[in-house]
Every structure is written in C-alpha cells, then in structure tokens.
Write an enzyme that holds these catalytic residues in place. Structure first.
Site, PDB file in Angstrom:
ATOM      1  CB  CYS A  95     -16.229  -3.993 -73.433  1.00  0.00           C
ATOM      2  SG  CYS A  95     -15.343  -2.816 -72.458  1.00  0.00           S
ATOM      3  CG  HIS A 185     -20.068  -1.526 -72.001  1.00  0.00           C
ATOM      4  ND1 HIS A 185     -20.116  -2.852 -71.785  1.00  0.00           N
ATOM      5  CD2 HIS A 185     -18.868  -1.027 -71.881  1.00  0.00           C
ATOM      6  CE1 HIS A 185     -18.779  -3.145 -71.371  1.00  0.00           C
ATOM      7  NE2 HIS A 185     -18.127  -2.176 -71.358  1.00  0.00           N
ATOM      8  CD  GLU A 187     -23.226  -4.514 -71.988  1.00  0.00           C
ATOM      9  OE1 GLU A 187     -22.108  -4.704 -71.403  1.00  0.00           O
ATOM     10  OE2 GLU A 187     -23.038  -4.001 -73.122  1.00  0.00           O
TER      11      GLU A 187
END
Length: 240
Positions: A95, A185, A187
């Site tokens: 990001c 993302h 994660e």
C-alpha cells in the site's frame, strides 16, 4: 549477519490496534516468521534506516500518511530504496510501501480520480505474472483486502505491471528481479478489514457509499495471504 527488516510507516486506527494489533504484528504473522526473525523499525518515530548490507529482505508497511505529503522520514526512505534495489535485495512494499517504491523509481503517485477503494476485491493477474517469482502459479482472479485513496497513477519506466482490476490498473508491479509493490493488503484478515470499514464509516457515508454493501464484500483472502509467505521464502534466501 543480514536480517529481514520490517519498516513501519505508521499505525492503524487506535480502536483497531487495541482489538487486533498493528501493521507490524499482522505482517509478521503473515510472513509466518517469529518476532526474533524480523527486526521492526518505526520510521515515523525516529528509528534509523538500516545499512543496505545488513538487509536480507525488506518489507514496508501501509500507513495512514500519504506518500505525497513528503514527510522527512518518508523522503529519507524514498532516497534509500534505490540502493537496496541496485543491490538486488528482496523488497516488498504494501500500500504506502507500494506507492513509495513507485515514486522512488520515477513513477507518479496521487489521489485516485475514482475516490477510495475499500473492501474485498478481485485482483486479476496479467500474463507476465506467470514467470514472476512472487506471483507465478497463483489463480486469477483472487480476492484481496483494500483500503486506499492514493494510487500509483503512472508506473516507473522500468516497472513490470503484474496485476490490476477495473478500479486500480496498478495493483502490483515489479522493479528489477525482486522489488515488488502491491496496493492491496495481504496482511489483513476479515476482522481487520471490517474494522477498517467501520472506522471510516463517516467518511464513506459522506461520499455516499453503502457501508453494508462494502461489508458484504468482505471474505477470506487465502491467495493474497500466501504472497507474504512467498516473499518470506524469497527473502530467506536473500535473492530470487
């Protein structure tokens, strides 16, 4: 001895952090590494950048800051990145890190003309990804969590575009053999994504977004999550 460094470029919403942790804990978990295998450096709070020679791999997290703010710590990171790439050290920008990589290498970053992309979306791989060390063999499309207002508006001249969707043409790219930027993302899990939607509920309502519809998009993203583990494997070798 070289190490994998996680460069933290900001913190999540306080409520999200209290309940689910922060960028570094999500990313280390996603890399499937123990905390002592990764050194976290908090750049906005003054931690110095490591020597390039000390790095086996580098991950740059997301942030609530904007790359175009050109904050002093961010400009220092941007100036440091080219030497890392020249040394062939595996790099993954997530990001904010994705946008910073693009800007550091001559791309353009700014606010997306379509506004904010948020929720779980489909990511489509481009044919060239079939030979990319990080993306090869992954299904297309795959689901990934997103929340961003700024984007890479134009890629660096030497970038290889790897993934896109109908909203974001530059969801992933590579510079050289082993420096990647990903706008989504990997994660995040579903609870973190839900928290991000609710934390931004007022902003979304003001822009006439249907919050319940965004929440309905949220689903598991196992393929996106696997990208972090793949990167950890590449970084553990110190090269592709």
């Amino acid at each position: 001895m070289s190490r994998i460094f996680l460069l933290k470029t900001g913190s999540s919403f306080p409520g999200t952090v209290r309940q689910w942790g922060d960028f570094e804990s999500w990313t280390i978990k996603g890399l499937d590494l123990s905390a002592d295998e990764v050194q976290v450096l908090d750049l906005p709070n003054g931690d110095p950048l490591p020597e390039v020679e000390a790095c086996r791999g580098v991950v740059v997290t997301g942030s609530h800051a904007m790359v175009t703010d050109r904050l002093p710590w961010s400009m220092a990171l941007e100036a440091w990145v080219p030497a890392l790439i020249e040394a062939g050290i595996p790099f993954l920008g997530i990001c904010y890190g994705h946008q910073l990589l693009a800007q550091a290498q001559g791309g353009t970053v700014g606010f997306h003309p379509g506004g904010k992309e948020i929720g779980t979306v489909d990511i489509h791989l481009l044919p060239v990804s079939s030979t990319d060390p990080l993306f090869c063999g992954l299904p297309s499309p795959f689901s990934a969590h997103t929340t961003h207002s700024q984007s890479v508006l134009s890629l660096p001249p030497d970038a290889i575009r790897l993934a896109s969707n109908s909203f974001e043409p530059n969801h992933a790219f590579r510079i050289g053999p082993c420096a990647w930027g990903i706008q989504f993302h990997p994660e995040y899990d579903t609870k973190i994504m839900e928290s991000y939607v609710m934390e931004q509920a007022k902003e979304l309502e003001e822009s006439r977004r249907d919050i319940q519809e965004v929440l309905r998009t949220i689903r598991d993203t196992p393929v996106a999550a696997a990208i972090l583990r793949r990167f950890a494997f590449i970084a553990s070798k110190g090269s592709v």
